[in-house]
Design a protein around this motif. Structure first.
Motif, PDB file in Angstrom:
ATOM      1  N   GLN A   5       0.729  -1.108   0.098  1.00 37.58           N
ATOM      2  CA  GLN A   5       0.058   0.034   0.027  1.00 37.58           C
ATOM      3  C   GLN A   5       0.847   1.299  -0.104  1.00 37.58           C
ATOM      4  N   THR A   6       1.969   1.276   0.627  1.00 35.46           N
ATOM      5  CA  THR A   6       2.845   2.364   0.872  1.00 35.46           C
ATOM      6  C   THR A   6       3.761   2.669  -0.635  1.00 35.46           C
ATOM      7  N   ALA A  35      -2.835  12.792   9.432  1.00 38.53           N
ATOM      8  CA  ALA A  35      -3.471  11.887   8.951  1.00 38.53           C
ATOM      9  C   ALA A  35      -4.333  10.875  10.172  1.00 38.53           C
ATOM     10  N   GLY A  39     -10.008  10.709   8.004  1.00 34.07           N
ATOM     11  CA  GLY A  39      -9.487  11.534   7.032  1.00 34.07           C
ATOM     12  C   GLY A  39      -8.202  12.229   7.173  1.00 34.07           C
ATOM     13  N   VAL A  40      -7.797  13.123   6.065  1.00 38.80           N
ATOM     14  CA  VAL A  40      -6.600  13.820   6.197  1.00 38.80           C
ATOM     15  C   VAL A  40      -6.735  15.383   6.098  1.00 38.80           C
ATOM     16  N   ASP A 319      -2.375   1.391   5.801  1.00 38.79           N
ATOM     17  CA  ASP A 319      -3.381   2.295   5.099  1.00 38.79           C
ATOM     18  C   ASP A 319      -3.295   3.677   5.332  1.00 38.79           C
ATOM     19  N   LEU A 320      -3.006   3.907   6.637  1.00 43.46           N
ATOM     20  CA  LEU A 320      -3.028   5.339   7.055  1.00 43.46           C
ATOM     21  C   LEU A 320      -1.563   6.005   6.403  1.00 43.46           C
ATOM     22  N   THR A 323      -2.220   6.411   2.717  1.00 41.48           N
ATOM     23  CA  THR A 323      -3.134   7.601   2.540  1.00 41.48           C
ATOM     24  C   THR A 323      -2.167   9.018   2.649  1.00 41.48           C
ATOM     25  N   ALA A 324      -1.446   8.990   3.736  1.00 40.56           N
ATOM     26  CA  ALA A 324      -0.820  10.118   3.767  1.00 40.56           C
ATOM     27  C   ALA A 324       0.259  10.603   2.905  1.00 40.56           C
ATOM     28  N   ARG A 326       0.021   9.489  -0.266  1.00 37.79           N
ATOM     29  CA  ARG A 326      -0.708   9.964  -1.442  1.00 37.79           C
ATOM     30  C   ARG A 326      -0.848  11.497  -1.726  1.00 37.79           C
ATOM     31  N   GLU A 327      -1.509  11.784  -0.524  1.00 38.77           N
ATOM     32  CA  GLU A 327      -1.752  13.244  -0.259  1.00 38.77           C
ATOM     33  C   GLU A 327      -0.565  13.935  -0.387  1.00 38.77           C
TER      34      GLU A 327
END
Length: 347
Positions: A5-6, A35, A39-40, A319-320, A323-324, A326-327
């Protein structure tokens, strides 16, 4: 292995090539990505207190950065010597690089060779590090031949370690955090760089506690997949008590940097109780050794494939972290010691 994922590809213009102060931005005005499972959020580092609660504890690294890069001459040719970690009074782990932009490691170092240094000093290479191996590796153990102690020598002849993404020299003060007290890090524990004295005062006034550990960070130019090398750390008794009390009272322990996380987790028992500790840590957090103490993490941005990402995933879940990152890529966050930051709060 880092979670699939990362995975990310950051653009080439995402290097922070100079301190934010160079273009009129305060240290605590760099971008902060927060994060959480819900959400972010995007903010400035000066807004950190809005995401913390009274009763939370920030643990910081009070190691100060050394001017750890020295000019050397090897067979008459200039090279750069990066002092990484003290193993004894005059025995240090070093990284040897070409002089121009200190890019890449020298591939043909020989055990026993003597390399001259500025000011009449020298080093004698004694083995590869951490384990002697045929042909050597990235780091070497060396005996330092100088008058006086190494830290004083570096103060006279050294300069901060600088890589090619930072094109000009900056004084040592730019590589120190507001918490720096004990010289010993080859490179700045940079997660704490955005803290200002004003922000620290505001956090304490809001009921957020701050406690120190010391971990002297070595050179950070690890190759993809290379684990962190052993580092000297100290968790004082008072900090251990504060961590345990915070957790017992329902507060969150937020580590400021991967160095702090490594030190606290190295001092924790199987139940997550932290004791005073002094020594060397070779701890690598990940699937085989989960996080036991740290509830949140303030961190800079790490390269794809870096072992630091395993630590982030151990604290905040893959997952977190994914997400961080990617943002951060999408929003143009800046990497490296002068760059932007993240606050990971897995909940």
């Amino acid at each position: 292995m880092i979670s699939p994922q990362t995975q990310f590809h950051r653009p080439p213009d995402s290097d922070a090539a100079e301190p934010p102060e160079a273009h009129g931005v305060a240290r605590d005005a760099v971008k902060l990505l927060v994060a959480r499972p819900g959400g972010v959020s995007h903010a400035r580092f000066a807004d950190l207190g809005e995401y913390l609660r009274p009763g939370d504890l920030l643990v910081v690294n009070n190691s100060a950065t050394l001017p750890a890069a020295v000019d050397g001459r090897r067979a008459g040719e200039p090279i750069a010597i990066h002092f990484s970690t003290a193993r004894a009074e005059k025995v240090w782990v070093v990284e040897l690089r070409p002089a121009a932009n200190a890019t890449g490691q020298l591939p043909d170092i020989r055990v026993g060779e003597r390399i001259e240094m500025s000011g009449g000093g020298a080093i004698v290479v004694t083995s590869s590090y951490p384990e002697p191996e045929v042909g050597g590796g990235r780091l070497w153990t060396a005996r330092v031949v100088i008058e006086g102690d190494v830290v004083s020598y570096l103060g006279r002849h050294g300069r901060p370690i600088r890589y090619s993404y930072v094109p000009r020299h900056w004084p040592l003060d730019y590589y120190q955090t507001v918490f720096a007290r004990h010289p010993g890090s080859a490179e700045m524990p940079s997660a704490a760089r955005p803290f200002s004295a004003e922000l620290v005062s505001a956090l304490v006034a809001d009921g957020i506690a701050i406690a120190p550990i010391t971990l002297h960070a070595g050179v950070s130019s690890a190759q993809a997949g290379e684990p962190p090398f052993p580092e000297l750390f100290h968790v004082p008794p008072a900090t251990a008590r504060m961590v345990n009390l915070t957790r017992a009272n329902g507060g969150r322990v937020v580590a400021v940097g991967t160095t702090v996380t490594r030190a606290l987790e190295s001092a924790a028992d199987a139940d997550g109780v932290v004791g005073a500790a002094l020594g060397w840590t070779d701890l690598v957090l990940g699937p085989r050794r989960p996080c036991r103490v740290v509830d949140g993490l303030i961190t800079g941005w790490h390269e794809a494939g870096a072992s630091h990402l395993l630590l982030l995933e151990a604290v905040a879940r893959p997952d977190l972290v994914a997400t961080a990152y990617r943002e951060a890529v999408e929003r143009g966050y800046l990497w490296h010691e002068f760059g932007d930051t993240a606050l990971l709060l897995p909940g």
